[in-house]
Motif scaffolding. Sequence first.
Motif, PDB file in Angstrom:
ATOM      1  N   ASN A 171     126.521 -51.812 -42.880  1.00 53.35           N
ATOM      2  CA  ASN A 171     125.787 -52.494 -41.866  1.00 53.35           C
ATOM      3  C   ASN A 171     124.927 -52.716 -42.207  1.00 53.35           C
ATOM      4  O   ASN A 171     123.712 -52.396 -43.359  1.00 53.35           O
ATOM      5  N   ASP A 172     124.407 -53.949 -41.499  1.00 53.18           N
ATOM      6  CA  ASP A 172     122.942 -55.157 -41.774  1.00 53.18           C
ATOM      7  C   ASP A 172     121.840 -54.129 -41.221  1.00 53.18           C
ATOM      8  O   ASP A 172     121.694 -54.552 -39.644  1.00 53.18           O
ATOM      9  N   ASP A 173     121.678 -53.261 -41.313  1.00 55.02           N
ATOM     10  CA  ASP A 173     120.392 -52.084 -41.090  1.00 55.02           C
ATOM     11  C   ASP A 173     119.443 -52.496 -40.943  1.00 55.02           C
ATOM     12  O   ASP A 173     118.686 -52.554 -39.390  1.00 55.02           O
ATOM     13  N   LEU A 175     118.770 -55.656 -39.631  1.00 53.48           N
ATOM     14  CA  LEU A 175     119.443 -56.613 -38.447  1.00 53.48           C
ATOM     15  C   LEU A 175     119.390 -55.352 -37.717  1.00 53.48           C
ATOM     16  O   LEU A 175     118.711 -55.498 -35.923  1.00 53.48           O
ATOM     17  N   SER A 176     119.822 -54.548 -37.949  1.00 50.37           N
ATOM     18  CA  SER A 176     119.925 -53.684 -36.771  1.00 50.37           C
ATOM     19  C   SER A 176     118.660 -52.827 -36.131  1.00 50.37           C
ATOM     20  O   SER A 176     118.256 -53.332 -34.701  1.00 50.37           O
ATOM     21  N   GLN A 303     130.399 -52.639 -37.062  1.00 51.81           N
ATOM     22  CA  GLN A 303     131.650 -52.493 -36.878  1.00 51.81           C
ATOM     23  C   GLN A 303     132.667 -51.502 -38.142  1.00 51.81           C
ATOM     24  O   GLN A 303     132.695 -52.010 -39.042  1.00 51.81           O
ATOM     25  N   THR A 330     127.960 -56.642 -46.215  1.00 51.32           N
ATOM     26  CA  THR A 330     127.132 -56.665 -45.399  1.00 51.32           C
ATOM     27  C   THR A 330     127.907 -57.076 -43.634  1.00 51.32           C
ATOM     28  O   THR A 330     127.821 -58.746 -43.187  1.00 51.32           O
ATOM     29  N   LEU A 331     127.989 -56.565 -42.972  1.00 49.67           N
ATOM     30  CA  LEU A 331     128.409 -56.913 -41.527  1.00 49.67           C
ATOM     31  C   LEU A 331     127.124 -56.482 -40.604  1.00 49.67           C
ATOM     32  O   LEU A 331     126.273 -55.635 -40.747  1.00 49.67           O
ATOM     33  N   PRO A 332     127.339 -57.684 -39.881  1.00 52.13           N
ATOM     34  CA  PRO A 332     126.535 -57.748 -38.372  1.00 52.13           C
ATOM     35  C   PRO A 332     126.655 -56.519 -37.378  1.00 52.13           C
ATOM     36  O   PRO A 332     127.816 -56.662 -36.960  1.00 52.13           O
ATOM     37  N   GLU A 334     126.163 -55.082 -33.541  1.00 50.23           N
ATOM     38  CA  GLU A 334     125.714 -55.971 -31.795  1.00 50.23           C
ATOM     39  C   GLU A 334     124.711 -54.682 -30.729  1.00 50.23           C
ATOM     40  O   GLU A 334     125.095 -53.687 -31.086  1.00 50.23           O
TER      41      GLU A 334
END
Length: 353
Positions: A171-173, A175-176, A303, A330-332, A334
Amino acid sequence: MTTTSDTRGARRITIREVAAASAVNISTVSRVLNPATRHLIGDEVVHRVLAAAKSLGYRQNRLAAALRGGRSRVIGVCLPDIENPVFPPIVCGIEEALAAEGYGVLISNIAGKPKDQERLIEQMLERQVDGLVLATAARQDPLVQRCLRDGIAVVLVNRGIDCGQAPEVVNDDFLSMRLAVDHLVRLGHTRIAHLAGPARLATGLSRLQGFQIAAQQHGVTGSVVVEAAEFTREAGRAACEQLLDAHRDVTAIIAANDLIALGCYDVFAARRIACPGAISLIGHNDMLLVDMLNPPLTTLRIQHREMGRQAARLLLGRIATPDASPLRVTLPPELMIRGSTAAPRAIASSHKR
């Protein structure tokens, strides 16, 4: 008195018998039973062979096939905590992508001391798995290094390692944490705490770094960090108690995962702290049923199922091309805004006047 029994249960049905029952040659049966070559045979013959195999009770000897052709078409999946709700959707994604390519999955709960973990990995390899998906990796992980050294196809999921030598899906931590801090700052919070995961894991470190960067970008000087010993509810409870004992003016908490956030709910209930009235709370993962908490948890949706799919695809690519450079997907995330976040009490009160 005499008894009768079905002799099929006493011995293994052979591919020769399936060929005779479906009136085709053995090589045709072999192609039909292999998902990778089934498309070479006409639909009517495929249906006839599969029906005969099912009627006779034929089962493929995967181990023998692996010894003959070097592939078992089975992948090992190693989890750090099979009870953690994060991992079932990852496994579902892995199974979904592998099944489409005719692969099966062998799952192991890799926990305990390094020696125990090594033993479980050995058991996987003894069963001739074609590769491993590891959700267990620490930032500096001897098991991953062993796989890389011995040429074992391996892909990391949900966690990475420092050296970047293995393919990984994460995960894109950063961005989280940016989404979480942005949300709280917009609500008016300036005293924001992060209950971090253990820094020995990439997810703990990257979320901590993401929080620090986001807080700095917003000029949040009143940020606080307490590290939880594990990504568990119990560790979250202990970290939250430590935080609130030392920093009574905190108005918002970003937890490194939803289990740590559940520990915060326990502390809030024990101390009669209103959430979000006194303290807002954000989790991370959006695991099953957190929307049913009181209040429903604001959290980052990861995701996980897609993470599993991508990991499976990377591993199949690794098996096909062992020398290819390792890829990082790397997954974004939400942000799922629910009832556990609101404006700080002072700001909320001023809006009411």
